[in-house]
Design a protein around this motif. Structure first.
Motif, PDB file in Angstrom:
ATOM      1  N   PRO A 162      11.551  59.754   2.570  1.00  0.00           N
ATOM      2  CA  PRO A 162      11.086  60.031   3.805  1.00  0.00           C
ATOM      3  C   PRO A 162      10.297  58.284   3.903  1.00  0.00           C
ATOM      4  O   PRO A 162      10.765  57.909   5.476  1.00  0.00           O
ATOM      5  N   ALA A 163      10.784  57.371   2.571  1.00  0.00           N
ATOM      6  CA  ALA A 163      10.612  55.901   3.084  1.00  0.00           C
ATOM      7  C   ALA A 163      11.513  55.170   2.846  1.00  0.00           C
ATOM      8  O   ALA A 163      11.065  54.324   2.447  1.00  0.00           O
ATOM      9  N   GLY A 164      12.329  55.813   1.807  1.00  0.00           N
ATOM     10  CA  GLY A 164      13.647  54.393   1.893  1.00  0.00           C
ATOM     11  C   GLY A 164      14.034  55.020   0.522  1.00  0.00           C
ATOM     12  O   GLY A 164      13.479  55.700   0.141  1.00  0.00           O
TER      13      GLY A 164
ATOM     14  N   LEU B 162       7.022  50.462  12.454  1.00  0.00           N
ATOM     15  CA  LEU B 162       6.357  49.600  13.089  1.00  0.00           C
ATOM     16  C   LEU B 162       5.069  49.968  12.377  1.00  0.00           C
ATOM     17  O   LEU B 162       4.132  49.222  12.723  1.00  0.00           O
ATOM     18  N   ASP B 163       4.996  51.317  12.117  1.00  0.00           N
ATOM     19  CA  ASP B 163       3.824  51.558  10.750  1.00  0.00           C
ATOM     20  C   ASP B 163       3.515  51.075   9.712  1.00  0.00           C
ATOM     21  O   ASP B 163       4.022  51.191   8.472  1.00  0.00           O
ATOM     22  N   PHE B 164       2.929  49.540   9.214  1.00  0.00           N
ATOM     23  CA  PHE B 164       2.732  48.839   8.101  1.00  0.00           C
ATOM     24  C   PHE B 164       1.725  49.221   7.227  1.00  0.00           C
ATOM     25  O   PHE B 164       1.550  49.404   5.521  1.00  0.00           O
ATOM     26  N   ASP B 165       0.406  50.019   7.395  1.00  0.00           N
ATOM     27  CA  ASP B 165       0.312  51.532   6.662  1.00  0.00           C
ATOM     28  C   ASP B 165       0.932  52.251   5.570  1.00  0.00           C
ATOM     29  O   ASP B 165       0.803  52.247   5.101  1.00  0.00           O
ATOM     30  N   LYS B 166       1.347  53.146   6.532  1.00  0.00           N
ATOM     31  CA  LYS B 166       2.382  53.728   5.838  1.00  0.00           C
ATOM     32  C   LYS B 166       3.230  53.693   5.140  1.00  0.00           C
ATOM     33  O   LYS B 166       3.595  53.795   3.988  1.00  0.00           O
ATOM     34  N   ARG B 167       4.003  52.071   5.008  1.00  0.00           N
ATOM     35  CA  ARG B 167       4.875  51.134   4.760  1.00  0.00           C
ATOM     36  C   ARG B 167       4.258  50.964   3.519  1.00  0.00           C
ATOM     37  O   ARG B 167       4.566  50.841   1.962  1.00  0.00           O
ATOM     38  N   ARG B 168       3.225  50.135   3.489  1.00  0.00           N
ATOM     39  CA  ARG B 168       1.706  50.197   1.913  1.00  0.00           C
ATOM     40  C   ARG B 168       1.793  51.073   1.773  1.00  0.00           C
ATOM     41  O   ARG B 168       1.787  50.738   0.309  1.00  0.00           O
ATOM     42  N   ALA B 169       2.203  52.030   2.082  1.00  0.00           N
ATOM     43  CA  ALA B 169       1.444  53.338   1.237  1.00  0.00           C
ATOM     44  C   ALA B 169       2.828  53.457   0.285  1.00  0.00           C
ATOM     45  O   ALA B 169       2.934  54.417  -0.930  1.00  0.00           O
TER      46      ALA B 169
END
Length: 305
Positions: free
Chosen positions: A268-270, A40-47
């Motif tokens: 934590p991010a894949g 849901l949080d694209f800023d976390k994904r972007r980072a």
């Protein structure tokens, strides 16, 4: 900078999620993976993802037809796809395209969505699952889905789900078995005989198939064994380079696409970084690696990302 196109990444968008929670509040407990913050949080994904990666995104498997009537399911899918279009277009620095959701309990509505996808600039395919409504995806009830995709040249992304008839489902092995079974069932009903140009992208590098290819060769009709090579598969193996080599040996270089299952997999991010590293370490020439990273998926979708 040459972009890498992650063909199999996931998200969960807030308006759709809120509507599904209103219908089934237990969803976070039923499917703990949907609590991953990066969905849901694209800023976390972007980072978290490399700057040279863009994702083709599909919803995690919360399927409206499992919880609602055909008309409601169709409306939820249409609304979810519109929300997906907005998310992709508003985050074009990290998203390349979207994969549409279809209501498997409303085939006419699903066919309408497939037609919409065929004309879309943002949606490039539809997502199906190994089973739907308690039946194999190869059941005759769903044949018109494949017919519409073949006729309109819309690719299908196939994701596993549990077979609820089994008491011992587990996240370690069950999904790979379900993918393999679904592929077998599609081949056995002659899906590629009926629709020879159909494009189906199978998650997790084609699951068990590359490892069991010789068993397949000697235990099934030759034409069915040949049809297995018509599937496309991604690289979502959490960085297992040897397994990717087996997948390439079976499916061929033109049928492998870069896909990571992000943000799921390695915390934590894949596993995006691990999979890129595995591909880079494989004994392939640079032009073949480029096929995996972008050329093949662009060919499947008939567009440049």
């Amino acid at each position: 900078m040459t972009m890498k196109i992650d063909a199999f990444a996931h998200l969960l968008l807030p308006r759709f999620y809120e509507k599904m929670l209103a219908i089934k509040p237990e969803l976070p407990q039923m499917f703990p993976f949907i609590n991953h913050p990066h969905l849901l949080d694209f800023d976390k994904r972007r980072a978290a993802i490399p700057k040279d990666v863009k994702q083709i995104v599909s919803y995690v498997n919360i399927n409206p037809e499992d919880y609602t009537d055909p008309e409601t399911a169709a409306n939820l899918c249409v609304e979810a796809n519109n929300e997906l279009i907005q998310a992709v277009e508003s985050n074009s620095d990290i998203f390349a395209a979207g994969i549409a959701m279809i209501p498997m309990n409303n085939i006419p509505a699903a066919q309408s969505i497939i037609e919409t996808v065929s004309k879309s600039h943002t949606l490039v395919g539809i997502q199906i699952f190994t089973r739907a409504l308690g039946k194999s995806i190869a059941d005759p009830q769903f044949r018109d889905i494949f017919e519409a995709c073949a006729r309109l040249n819309v690719p299908l992304w196939m994701h596993p789900i549990f077979d609820e008839r089994k008491p011992d489902n587990n996240i370690v092995f069950s999904w790979e078995y379900e993918l393999t079974q679904a592929m077998l069932q599609l081949v056995q009903v002659g899906i590629y005989k009926d629709f020879p140009d159909l494009k189906i992208i199978v998650h997790h590098a084609g699951a068990m198939v590359p490892f069991f290819r010789e068993r397949m060769r000697y235990t099934m009709p030759a034409d069915q064994f040949d049809d297995f090579h018509k599937f496309y598969v991604d690289t979502a193996l959490l960085g297992n380079a040897k397994a990717l080599e087996l997948a390439e040996e079976f499916y061929g270089m033109d049928h492998i696409v870069f896909g990571t299952d992000a943000p799921l997999g390695i915390p934590p991010a894949g596993s995006t970084h691990a999979i890129i590293k595995a591909i880079e370490e494989l004994p392939f020439v640079d032009t073949d690696k480029q096929k995996i990273f972008s050329t093949n998926i662009e060919s499947i979708c008939h567009r440049t990302f």
